[in-house]
Design a protein around this motif. Sequence first.
Motif, PDB file in Angstrom:
ATOM      1  N   ALA A  25       0.892  -1.178   0.248  1.00  0.00           N
ATOM      2  CA  ALA A  25       0.113  -0.105   0.379  1.00  0.00           C
ATOM      3  C   ALA A  25       0.801   1.141   0.423  1.00  0.00           C
ATOM      4  O   ALA A  25       0.219   2.449  -0.952  1.00  0.00           O
ATOM      5  N   GLU A  26       2.111   0.677   0.459  1.00  0.00           N
ATOM      6  CA  GLU A  26       2.858   2.381   1.041  1.00  0.00           C
ATOM      7  C   GLU A  26       3.423   2.578  -0.397  1.00  0.00           C
ATOM      8  O   GLU A  26       3.534   3.647  -0.992  1.00  0.00           O
ATOM      9  N   ALA A  27       3.918   1.350  -1.044  1.00  0.00           N
ATOM     10  CA  ALA A  27       4.817   1.722  -2.112  1.00  0.00           C
ATOM     11  C   ALA A  27       3.500   1.679  -3.796  1.00  0.00           C
ATOM     12  O   ALA A  27       4.472   2.819  -4.801  1.00  0.00           O
ATOM     13  N   THR A  28       2.297   1.497  -2.957  1.00  0.00           N
ATOM     14  CA  THR A  28       1.467   2.145  -4.723  1.00  0.00           C
ATOM     15  C   THR A  28       0.917   3.447  -4.346  1.00  0.00           C
ATOM     16  O   THR A  28      -0.125   3.347  -5.141  1.00  0.00           O
ATOM     17  N   ASP A  29       0.876   4.154  -2.738  1.00  0.00           N
ATOM     18  CA  ASP A  29      -0.101   5.259  -2.718  1.00  0.00           C
ATOM     19  C   ASP A  29      -1.542   4.387  -2.761  1.00  0.00           C
ATOM     20  O   ASP A  29      -2.546   4.780  -3.150  1.00  0.00           O
ATOM     21  N   ALA A  30      -1.624   3.106  -1.736  1.00  0.00           N
ATOM     22  CA  ALA A  30      -2.843   2.443  -2.037  1.00  0.00           C
ATOM     23  C   ALA A  30      -3.422   3.190  -1.228  1.00  0.00           C
ATOM     24  O   ALA A  30      -3.255   3.261   0.601  1.00  0.00           O
ATOM     25  N   GLN A  31      -4.957   2.563  -0.746  1.00  0.00           N
ATOM     26  CA  GLN A  31      -6.535   2.832   0.344  1.00  0.00           C
ATOM     27  C   GLN A  31      -5.537   1.181   1.216  1.00  0.00           C
ATOM     28  O   GLN A  31      -5.781   0.371   0.074  1.00  0.00           O
ATOM     29  N   LEU A  32      -5.351   1.188   2.291  1.00  0.00           N
ATOM     30  CA  LEU A  32      -5.510  -0.317   2.791  1.00  0.00           C
ATOM     31  C   LEU A  32      -6.717  -0.933   3.259  1.00  0.00           C
ATOM     32  O   LEU A  32      -7.825   0.309   3.876  1.00  0.00           O
ATOM     33  N   TYR A  33      -7.187  -1.621   3.384  1.00  0.00           N
ATOM     34  CA  TYR A  33      -8.205  -2.388   3.954  1.00  0.00           C
ATOM     35  C   TYR A  33      -8.003  -3.998   4.147  1.00  0.00           C
ATOM     36  O   TYR A  33      -7.335  -4.928   3.540  1.00  0.00           O
ATOM     37  N   GLU A  34      -8.426  -4.250   5.381  1.00  0.00           N
ATOM     38  CA  GLU A  34      -7.991  -5.246   6.487  1.00  0.00           C
ATOM     39  C   GLU A  34      -9.388  -6.397   5.955  1.00  0.00           C
ATOM     40  O   GLU A  34     -10.544  -5.442   6.481  1.00  0.00           O
ATOM     41  N   ILE A  35      -9.198  -7.036   5.608  1.00  0.00           N
ATOM     42  CA  ILE A  35     -10.488  -7.929   5.537  1.00  0.00           C
ATOM     43  C   ILE A  35     -10.749  -8.604   7.193  1.00  0.00           C
ATOM     44  O   ILE A  35     -10.418  -9.225   7.020  1.00  0.00           O
ATOM     45  N   THR A  36     -11.683  -8.363   7.910  1.00  0.00           N
ATOM     46  CA  THR A  36     -11.487  -8.952   9.306  1.00  0.00           C
ATOM     47  C   THR A  36     -12.763  -9.454   9.147  1.00  0.00           C
ATOM     48  O   THR A  36     -14.059  -9.147   9.109  1.00  0.00           O
ATOM     49  N   PRO A  37     -12.503 -10.859   9.816  1.00  0.00           N
ATOM     50  CA  PRO A  37     -13.484 -11.810  10.336  1.00  0.00           C
ATOM     51  C   PRO A  37     -14.629 -11.596  11.813  1.00  0.00           C
ATOM     52  O   PRO A  37     -14.298 -10.646  12.232  1.00  0.00           O
ATOM     53  N   GLU A  38     -15.921 -11.819  11.973  1.00  0.00           N
ATOM     54  CA  GLU A  38     -16.580 -11.308  12.601  1.00  0.00           C
ATOM     55  C   GLU A  38     -16.260 -11.576  13.816  1.00  0.00           C
ATOM     56  O   GLU A  38     -16.013 -10.927  14.853  1.00  0.00           O
ATOM     57  N   THR A  39     -15.761 -13.218  14.098  1.00  0.00           N
ATOM     58  CA  THR A  39     -14.585 -13.072  14.981  1.00  0.00           C
ATOM     59  C   THR A  39     -13.221 -14.368  14.634  1.00  0.00           C
ATOM     60  O   THR A  39     -12.774 -14.329  13.633  1.00  0.00           O
ATOM     61  N   ARG A  40     -13.107 -12.980  15.360  1.00  0.00           N
ATOM     62  CA  ARG A  40     -11.341 -12.885  15.499  1.00  0.00           C
ATOM     63  C   ARG A  40     -10.571 -14.661  15.030  1.00  0.00           C
ATOM     64  O   ARG A  40     -11.431 -15.127  16.244  1.00  0.00           O
ATOM     65  N   TYR A  41      -9.265 -15.061  15.236  1.00  0.00           N
ATOM     66  CA  TYR A  41      -9.217 -16.302  15.134  1.00  0.00           C
ATOM     67  C   TYR A  41      -7.775 -16.041  15.998  1.00  0.00           C
ATOM     68  O   TYR A  41      -7.631 -15.186  16.099  1.00  0.00           O
ATOM     69  N   THR A  42      -8.403 -17.327  16.951  1.00  0.00           N
ATOM     70  CA  THR A  42      -7.355 -17.614  18.143  1.00  0.00           C
ATOM     71  C   THR A  42      -5.961 -18.854  17.867  1.00  0.00           C
ATOM     72  O   THR A  42      -5.969 -18.825  16.806  1.00  0.00           O
ATOM     73  N   SER A  43      -5.157 -18.444  18.783  1.00  0.00           N
ATOM     74  CA  SER A  43      -4.297 -19.365  17.993  1.00  0.00           C
ATOM     75  C   SER A  43      -4.851 -21.321  17.875  1.00  0.00           C
ATOM     76  O   SER A  43      -4.738 -21.769  17.422  1.00  0.00           O
ATOM     77  N   ALA A  44      -5.268 -21.251  18.796  1.00  0.00           N
ATOM     78  CA  ALA A  44      -6.505 -22.821  19.081  1.00  0.00           C
ATOM     79  C   ALA A  44      -6.820 -22.401  17.610  1.00  0.00           C
ATOM     80  O   ALA A  44      -7.210 -24.041  16.793  1.00  0.00           O
ATOM     81  N   ASP A  45      -7.833 -22.161  17.174  1.00  0.00           N
ATOM     82  CA  ASP A  45      -8.979 -21.799  15.840  1.00  0.00           C
ATOM     83  C   ASP A  45      -7.402 -21.827  14.855  1.00  0.00           C
ATOM     84  O   ASP A  45      -8.124 -22.864  13.549  1.00  0.00           O
ATOM     85  N   LEU A  46      -6.222 -21.135  14.771  1.00  0.00           N
ATOM     86  CA  LEU A  46      -5.313 -21.940  13.679  1.00  0.00           C
ATOM     87  C   LEU A  46      -4.520 -23.046  13.456  1.00  0.00           C
ATOM     88  O   LEU A  46      -3.755 -23.379  13.066  1.00  0.00           O
ATOM     89  N   ASN A  47      -4.853 -24.103  14.865  1.00  0.00           N
ATOM     90  CA  ASN A  47      -3.714 -25.092  14.611  1.00  0.00           C
ATOM     91  C   ASN A  47      -4.294 -26.302  13.813  1.00  0.00           C
ATOM     92  O   ASN A  47      -5.119 -26.295  14.257  1.00  0.00           O
ATOM     93  N   TRP A  48      -3.341 -26.189  12.657  1.00  0.00           N
ATOM     94  CA  TRP A  48      -3.841 -27.203  11.477  1.00  0.00           C
ATOM     95  C   TRP A  48      -3.422 -28.654  12.051  1.00  0.00           C
ATOM     96  O   TRP A  48      -3.998 -29.460  10.826  1.00  0.00           O
ATOM     97  N   ARG A  49      -2.777 -28.684  12.769  1.00  0.00           N
ATOM     98  CA  ARG A  49      -2.762 -29.870  13.206  1.00  0.00           C
ATOM     99  C   ARG A  49      -4.197 -30.607  14.250  1.00  0.00           C
ATOM    100  O   ARG A  49      -3.809 -31.958  14.053  1.00  0.00           O
ATOM    101  N   ASP A  50      -4.989 -30.140  14.833  1.00  0.00           N
ATOM    102  CA  ASP A  50      -6.389 -30.737  15.399  1.00  0.00           C
ATOM    103  C   ASP A  50      -7.184 -30.371  13.874  1.00  0.00           C
ATOM    104  O   ASP A  50      -7.653 -29.257  13.550  1.00  0.00           O
ATOM    105  N   ASN A  51      -8.431 -31.226  14.387  1.00  0.00           N
ATOM    106  CA  ASN A  51      -8.877 -31.586  12.813  1.00  0.00           C
ATOM    107  C   ASN A  51     -10.555 -30.896  12.977  1.00  0.00           C
ATOM    108  O   ASN A  51     -10.986 -30.846  12.405  1.00  0.00           O
TER     109      ASN A  51
END
Length: 159
Positions: A25-51
Amino acid sequence: MNNKKVLVAYFSATGTTKAVAETIAEATDAQLYEITPETRYTSADLNWRDNKSRTSVEMNDPASRPALGGEAIDASAYDIIFIGYPIWWDLAPRIVNTWIESQRLDGKNVVPFATSGGSTIDGSVKDLRRLYPGIDWQSGKLLNGGPSKATNWAKTITE
């Protein structure tokens, strides 16, 4: 700098993709926008080893579309749209699909970029092109190499 309106939309669960998005965004003089989930991901949510973790359940269901949170944006007003995300299971996280489907991007110049601990961007771009054939997808880039790599690449896209 040219007169094209540029948007850098990104999803970042841990901050890695956010840092790259901010650089673009800085390099291209762009608008920055965060795609935000309604419920943020916790570290437990991100555990790809847990099915049964949230991300495992979402990524194993192609129809999963996690709800969006945060402020909305109309991406159709932009000429070039960068979409950034971490690679999950060789794909873009399902929240990215939710955001794309909330926009009017057919015919838009969309440039994917990603961060990953071990995957390429190829599988995710192939899947996005298959799911959204009306979008003018540009070649994607995996950007794990630090700010200068992202800056130089992004500038070539917007020149």
